[in-house]
Design a protein around this motif. Structure first.
Motif: not given
Length: 957
Positions: A393-394, A404-407, A418-423
């Motif tokens: 997710e971007t 990117i904000v999630g995988l 679901y893995v949220p990617f914070r900066e």
């Protein structure tokens, strides 16, 4: 508020939706073209929801024609045979109308126009606001204060209401009834009603504004000056006949009864059955909303009125049935009833199965991964499987500027993480998942994997191992359908995914993931991975079953990485050079504009107005005796048509040049600098693997495969495509006549093969055979004609088409085609053989097994069948050429990587590859690229690639 009556011209809409979807028709699982029924029903539902009519009726033309053919046998005689898909669709349209309880209006001997005309007048008299639903201009004569035309306008489906003011503005008349007189003078090519020779729309409007009716114009013909008056007088009887034909009848024997025009409650069982048969999942899921909405007019609708409508409808149907038993029509033919609905009981089980499941109705386990420790546990679990599905997710689609904000990850149906990617976490999380993605033994699954691959590459993660892309798998199975995840999910899993709008709001394009909405995002993102995993398990066995697994694993799958590398490399352009060229082109446009206006004698002519330009070319300058008209009855001024007048009329040459310059400016010279990525300083196009039916790649955002090359003005744009820096040059390598070589291979024609084997100029060799002279005596003009024939034959060109291209008589063109087949007899045998096989199997294949399905190959409609036959001949050639280029690109990519080559492929344009080449690698890169291209396939004739090098694309090509 006045009550509203809507009267729909059925066939006007049916033809509209047939042609609207002609390029990419909808089909159900049995292959039936369902576009007409879908478009018709959707528009009808939109009318009911938007307008809430009090009364509604749909009028059909009756079988056997109308009274107009009795008085003029040539009426509509010029019309082509009705397309087979329309003939098959009409019974379904009627079935849906009957099931929706919408009145069907049909009167023997009268067209739908007449039925609507009669009822519209009666409706106005009864106090209704009447709306005639049709795009047909003839209805303009019926417009009154409370009677208007209702039609869709433009691609966005906006609604246009045509009232008195619109008629006045279009024709310049105060009384709309005079539209019939304008049409009589002007003629109606679509109905084969001849107008007065030399009188077009503009002249007809002027005459009617000045003199009124046709009868008054004829009475005053002597007072109308010049040849026009003489023609009108000479045309008198035919003109009176034309008016009778264009006049809509207002006394059709059909009563106006409110209860017979009232929409009653739909028969849901019948609707469910027909929608299931047509695969209309969206309508099946909306059955609960198919009851007619309450009208907006004063006074509530009474239940007894609906019951009266039901009774009246039943009585009418029974009467018709009784009247038809054992009888024939007016010509004595037995009555053949329309196909009735399939018994509801037979389709009940299937229809229930097609009620789409959702996340709310399907048990699932979607887990949020809150921190790095939990992510390590998930990665360890996923690594135990042979394959996993992933989705990123971007915040947008620009991989260089969006983040990117999630995988999401999935290994079993209905279970995903679901893995949220914070900066602040992105680098750490990337390090944790990197070994999982770079593990060769674990296969990766995704939908449009190329995008996700590039997103991860920006994080320093390489995706290695087998890659299963559900979008491409489906493309191989059904190249001309939609391949997006939602469509595939509904079709193969009977499941409707969560819409992105539910998360970010309708009209929003960016995804912003914060802790407030992360739970909702989890459901959406994890579901994507879950569904894609399930789709792979459905689609890949289908690919294996029809023998396409090698095509996928050896060509399409490795192309994912190749294209990702090309897109990420990007192309550098010289923006300063383009800015200079823009000044030059704008100056040329101004010169051309002045020259066109002078030639036309119209100082204020707006050249960009097709209406004004058409009036000048065809009404004023009369460059054609019988000009082609558009469907809206304006003069046709599209480029293809104007090309037929090129070099015959100076003004046409000027207009074509003006349009060419304008297109260069707007599409390339001014547009390309705006597309330079602010981070990389380059243009990054997107190459699409799953768009064209033949297997060719396409390019979008921007389309760099259409950069002009034939004309000098267009070629100069290629000069602005430059190497990445002074240490690089551009290498351009393209195949020499690859499609003709494939024709030689597939047909096995000895003469064609020999010409290639001897290294002859194939076009000169063909000309020598066609014109019966030694190779050395072939003239440039003869070679040009042979070249056109060579390439035209591949695309199934007709004698008419060849005559148009070569500007020669059709008889001479036919002689060239006959001579071509006499020279290369096995080419004709191949064409006949491949069409015959396509008719048996329903598809053709490339030499690598890629399929092109041809649904119309056995159609009774000559136009549709002819197109399918041409595709049958061309698809194996064009598709094989596309596959050969892909194989070459894969080989180049692998060899560059294996040898540590730093040069990079930056463009693919049909038969050409462009490389941003390090000067020090020139010799090796040139050898690798030409060797890869020439060894991509072993044919009966040798593949040849020509390579050039330069400081810009134009120099290199």
């Amino acid at each position: 508020m006045m009550k509203k009556l809507f009267l729909v011209d059925a066939y006007a809409l049916i033809f509209k939706y047939y042609y609207a979807f002609l390029g990419r028709p909808m089909r159900n699982r049995d292959g039936m073209n369902t576009s007409v029924v879908f478009g018709f029903v959707k528009f009808l539902r939109d009318i009911q929801k938007r307008e809430r009519p009090d009364l509604l009726g749909v009028a059909f033309d009756p079988k056997g024609g109308s009274f107009r053919r009795d008085i003029f046998p040539e009426y509509k005689a010029n019309r082509a045979e009705t397309p087979e898909d329309i003939l098959l669709s009409v019974p379904y349209v009627k079935r849906v109308l009957e099931a929706m309880c919408i009145p069907i209006l049909e009167v023997e001997g009268y067209e739908a126009d007449d039925v609507i005309g009669t009822l519209s007048q009666k409706g106005v008299a009864a106090g209704y606001d009447v709306y005639m639903v049709t795009p047909d201009k003839d209805y303009g004569q019926l417009v009154r204060d409370n009677c208007r035309i209702y039609k869709q306008k433009g691609a966005d489906g906006a609604i246009e209401i045509v009232g008195r003011e619109a008629i006045r503005e279009k024709y310049g008349i105060d009384d709309p009834v005079l539209v019939r007189d304008i049409l009589a003078l002007w003629g109606d090519a679509s109905d084969n009603i001849p107008g007065v020779p030399g009188i077009g729309e503009k002249s007809a409007c002027k005459l009617v504004r000045e003199w009124g009716t046709v009868e008054n114009i004829l009475d005053n013909a002597a007072r109308i000056g010049g040849r026009q008056g003489e023609k009108i007088a000479e045309w008198g009887d035919r003109l009176r006949l034309a008016k009778r034909l264009t006049t809509i009848c207002l006394d059709v024997p059909i009563p106006f009864r409110e209860e017979e025009l009232t929409v009653c409650e739909p028969h849901l069982d019948e609707l469910r059955a027909v929608f299931a048969e047509l695969d209309f999942k969206a309508f099946l899921n909306d059955l609960a909303n198919l009851a007619p909405p309450e009208p907006l007019s004063d006074g509530p609708r009474q239940e007894d009125q609906r019951q009266l409508a039901e009774m009246a409808r039943a009585k009418s149907a029974a009467a018709k049935k009784a009247a038809l038993v054992g009888q024939g029509n007016l010509f004595g033919d037995p009555v053949v009833p329309l196909p009735g609905p399939v018994p509801a009981a037979e389709l009940q089980e299937e229809a229930e199965a097609m009620q789409l499941a959702t996340a709310q109705t399907t048990p699932h386990e979607y887990t949020l991964v809150p921190n790095a420790a939990r992510l390590r546990e998930v990665v360890s679990e996923v690594a135990r499987y042979e394959e996993f599905c992933f989705d990123t997710e971007t915040t947008g689609f620009d991989i260089f500027n969006d983040r990117i904000v999630g995988l999401s990850l999935a290994v079993e149906p209905h279970r995903a993480w679901y893995v949220p990617f914070r900066e602040e976490d992105a680098a750490e999380y990337a390090g944790i998942v990197r070994p999982l993605f770079e593990e060769e033994r674990i296969a990766k699954i995704g939908q449009n994997v190329k995008f996700d691959l590039m997103v991860l590459r920006r994080l320093g993660i390489e995706v290695r191992g087998r890659k299963y892309d559900t979008m491409i798998l489906h493309y191989l199975l059904d190249p001309e359908s939609r391949h997006n995840m939602n469509a595939l999910s509904e079709k193969y899993l009977n499941y409707r995914p969560i819409e992105i709008e539910t998360l970010i709001g309708k009209g929003q394009k960016q995804l912003t993931m914060d802790l407030v909405n992360v739970e909702r995002v989890k459901e959406y993102a994890a579901e994507d991975a879950d569904i894609t995993l399930q789709l792979k398990r459905v689609l890949y066995p289908m690919v294996e079953r029809i023998g396409l697994e090698r095509l996928y694993s050896e060509i399409e799958e490795p192309m994912i990485e190749v294209l990702a590398s090309i897109e990420m490399a990007g192309v550098r352009i010289d923006t300063a050079a383009l800015a200079e060229y823009a000044v030059e082109l704008n100056r040329r446009m101004a010169e051309l504009e002045a020259a066109i206006r002078a030639e036309a004698g119209e100082p204020s002519l707006n050249i960009n107005s097709t209406r004004q330009l058409g009036e000048v070319l065809f009404a004023k300058m009369r460059i054609a005796e019988k000009p082609k008209m558009t469907r809206t009855k304006q003069f046709c001024t599209d480029e293809e048509y104007l090309q037929t007048f090129a070099r015959k009329h100076r003004i046409v040459d000027l207009v074509l040049e003006y349009r060419g310059v304008k297109k260069l400016l707007s599409t390339y010279v001014e547009a390309l600098p705006q597309l330079v990525n602010r981070t990389t300083g380059r243009i990054h196009t997107s190459f699409n693997q799953a768009v064209t039916a033949t297997g060719r790649l396409s390019s979008t955002n921007p389309n760099l495969q259409n950069i002009p090359v034939r004309e000098e003005m267009g070629r100069r744009i290629r000069r602005a495509f430059i190497p990445s820096d002074d240490d690089h040059l551009l290498l351009s390598a393209d195949y020499s006549q690859v499609e003709l070589r494939l024709m030689a291979h597939l047909s096995g024609d000895e003469s064609l093969i020999a010409a290639f084997e001897h290294g002859e100029d194939i076009h000169a060799a063909t000309a020598a055979r066609l014109f019966g002279k030694p190779l050395g005596e072939v003239t440039p003009e003869e070679r040009r004609r042979a070249k056109t024939a060579n390439f035209g034959i591949i695309y199934g060109i007709s004698a008419f088409g060849l005559s148009q291209r070569l500007e020669i008589p059709r008889k001479e063109a036919r002689e060239i085609i006959d001579g071509y087949f006499a020279s290369y007899p096995k080419v004709k045998e191949y064409m006949e053989r491949v069409v015959g096989k396509a008719r048996e199997e329903g598809f053709v294949t490339t030499i690598f097994g890629r399929r092109r399905y041809l649904n119309d190959i056995a159609s009774h409609n000559a136009v549709a069948r002819g197109l399918a036959e041409r595709n049958a001949v061309n698809a194996p050639i064009q598709g094989s050429a596309a596959d050969i280029m892909k194989i070459a690109m894969i080989d180049v990519h692998r060899r560059f990587a294996a040898e540590g080559i730093r040069s990079r492929v930056i463009l693919q344009v049909h038969d050409e590859l462009v490389v941003d080449m390090l000067r020090s690698e020139q010799e090796r890169v040139t050898a690798i690229v030409t060797e890869a291209m020439e060894s991509a396939a072993k044919l009966r004739v040798r593949l040849v690639a020509d390579a050039g090098v330069g400081g810009n694309w134009l120099e290199a090509h």
